[in-house]
Design an enzyme around this catalytic site. Structure first.
Site, PDB file in Angstrom:
ATOM      1  N   ASP A 104       0.845  -1.204   0.116  1.00 36.84           N
ATOM      2  CA  ASP A 104      -0.041   0.079   0.169  1.00 36.84           C
ATOM      3  C   ASP A 104       0.893   1.260  -0.224  1.00 36.84           C
ATOM      4  OD1 ASP A 104      -3.067   0.862   0.584  1.00 36.84           O
ATOM      5  OD2 ASP A 104      -1.927   2.259   1.729  1.00 36.84           O
ATOM      6  N   ILE A 105       0.583   2.293  -0.793  1.00 30.52           N
ATOM      7  CA  ILE A 105       1.299   3.341  -0.822  1.00 30.52           C
ATOM      8  C   ILE A 105       1.235   4.310   0.289  1.00 30.52           C
ATOM      9  CG2 ILE A 105       1.797   5.496  -2.256  1.00 30.52           C
ATOM     10  CD1 ILE A 105       0.796   4.303  -4.787  1.00 30.52           C
TER      11      ILE A 105
ATOM     12  N   ASN B 209      -3.058  12.908  -3.135  1.00 31.82           N
ATOM     13  CA  ASN B 209      -4.345  13.339  -4.009  1.00 31.82           C
ATOM     14  C   ASN B 209      -4.836  14.633  -3.500  1.00 31.82           C
ATOM     15  OD1 ASN B 209      -4.587  11.397  -5.970  1.00 31.82           O
ATOM     16  ND2 ASN B 209      -5.600  10.230  -4.227  1.00 31.82           N
TER      17      ASN B 209
ATOM     18  N   ASP C  88      -3.150   9.594 -10.175  1.00 32.20           N
ATOM     19  CA  ASP C  88      -3.031   8.738 -11.130  1.00 32.20           C
ATOM     20  C   ASP C  88      -1.895   8.236 -11.845  1.00 32.20           C
ATOM     21  OD1 ASP C  88      -5.807   8.368 -10.508  1.00 32.20           O
ATOM     22  OD2 ASP C  88      -6.435   9.358 -12.391  1.00 32.20           O
TER      23      ASP C  88
ATOM     24  N   GLU D  23      -5.104   2.348  -3.796  1.00 29.23           N
ATOM     25  CA  GLU D  23      -3.406   2.534  -3.855  1.00 29.23           C
ATOM     26  C   GLU D  23      -2.827   1.146  -3.435  1.00 29.23           C
ATOM     27  OE1 GLU D  23      -4.737   4.803   0.141  1.00 29.23           O
ATOM     28  OE2 GLU D  23      -5.544   4.289  -1.969  1.00 29.23           O
TER      29      GLU D  23
END
Length: 356
Positions: A214-215, A222, A231, A257
């Protein structure tokens, strides 16, 4: 998370929840509508979820089809796959009829042979006349049958070629339906199938590991730079993960993500090494706007790892890798954590966006 026991609650039925949500909103339970709400359920496209929510509880089919055409124009054509299937069925029917014609021709040829044999064994005519007549019949019938056979062989070859083209078209529909349009990696649907296949073989289960990544702080990215930048970062992260794994690794974007990797014929130590290699390369990858010089980074990953032998089934394997992922988050992020019995998931994350 509770450890696996015989009293473990069953995994939620995702399909039932989505169908229930559609029914409550008055949405027709047809495949192309299910496609929309399935993607919204996964959360892989935030704007899609917002657009569906904006329609309210009584969306018309025209409104739903408009959203489908916007987000899934490559696979959401209501007649594409149906047309390919119908064409393939028609070609198969033509081929079957062709083979029936061939059978009919051979049956007629056998009748000619029987007639020639009867004439040759008849005692009512001179031998020379019998042979001349029989040879004439056989020659004409053989030439006709051979010519018809050549034509049918050519037709069968052509029909086979046409069916192969249609089969490739259907394969392409399937490939696109299993691909995440943003990162070009496998999507959640394809991942679910691949993960289930791990438990179809004892050997595969014994030597397979799952990585769930997971980022870190992606919502902040965002919120700060906007979804278009987000994106692009997602696409780059997907490329980095793919480029730093073996070619046979199964890599998917499973939602938002989050990414998942299935590694076969691998040890636990090798899984951990692969996860750390991805993290290290990504952490050193620059994320800058080449025109404005704005720096979007650093971008890092938290990774949870679990071996298939540590889980009872695909759902259990994913849940345990997810527990390890959130242990990595809680421990400070940008790290890899191996699942261990006794870990608990305290993050409160919940994938179930549709509730009864």
């Amino acid at each position: 998370m509770q450890t696996a026991t015989s009293n473990k609650a069953p995994a939620p039925d995702i399909a039932a929840q989505i169908t229930h949500a559609m029914r409550m909103m008055g949405v027709a339970p047809i495949p192309r509508n299910y496609e929309l709400y399935y993607e919204a359920y996964l959360g892989s496209n935030t704007q899609l979820s917002k657009d569906l929510a904006a329609l309210g509880s009584r969306a018309t089919q025209e409104e739903l089809d408009a959203i489908g055409a916007q987000y899934f124009s490559h696979i959401h054509h209501p007649h594409g796959i149906e047309r390919a299937h119908n064409t393939l069925a028609a070609k198969l029917t033509e081929l079957v009829n062709l083979l029936k014609d061939e059978q009919y021709a051979l049956e007629n040829y056998n009748k000619v042979l029987d007639e020639a044999y009867s004439n040759m064994t008849s005692k009512s005519a001179a031998s020379a006349d019998i042979l001349r007549h029989a040879i004439g019949i056989l020659t004409e019938a053989t030439v006709d049958t051979m010519n018809q056979g050549k034509e049918r062989v050519q037709t069968v070859v052509q029909k086979s070629f046409e069916m192969e083209v249609i089969r490739q078209e259907l394969d392409e529909y399937k490939r696109i339906a299993n691909t995440d349009s943003l990162t070009r990696l496998a999507n959640r649907r394809a991942f679910d199938d691949a993960l289930a296949a791990v438990y179809n073989s004892e050997h595969r289960r014994n030597f397979t590991g799952l990585l769930v990544a997971d980022i870190d702080h992606f919502k902040k990215v965002n919120d700060t730079f906007g979804h278009p930048v987000g994106d692009k970062i997602l696409a780059t992260v997907g490329s980095v993960i793919r480029a730093n794994l073996r070619r046979d690794a199964f890599v998917a974007r499973t939602g938002g993500e989050e990414f998942a990797v299935i590694l076969h014929d691998i040890t636990q130590e090798e899984c951990l090494q692969a996860a750390d290699r991805i993290r290290t390369v990504l952490a050193g990858t620059p994320f800058k706007n080449s025109k404005t010089g704005v720096n979007y980074g650093p971008i890092t990953l938290s990774v949870g790892v679990c071996m298939a032998t540590e889980a009872d089934d695909p759902v259990d394997l994913y849940n345990k890798a997810d527990v390890a992922l959130y242990s990595a988050k809680n421990a400070g992020r940008n790290r890899t954590v191996l699942f261990e019995e006794g870990m608990r998931k305290d993050s409160g994350r919940n994938w179930l966006i549709y509730r009864r």
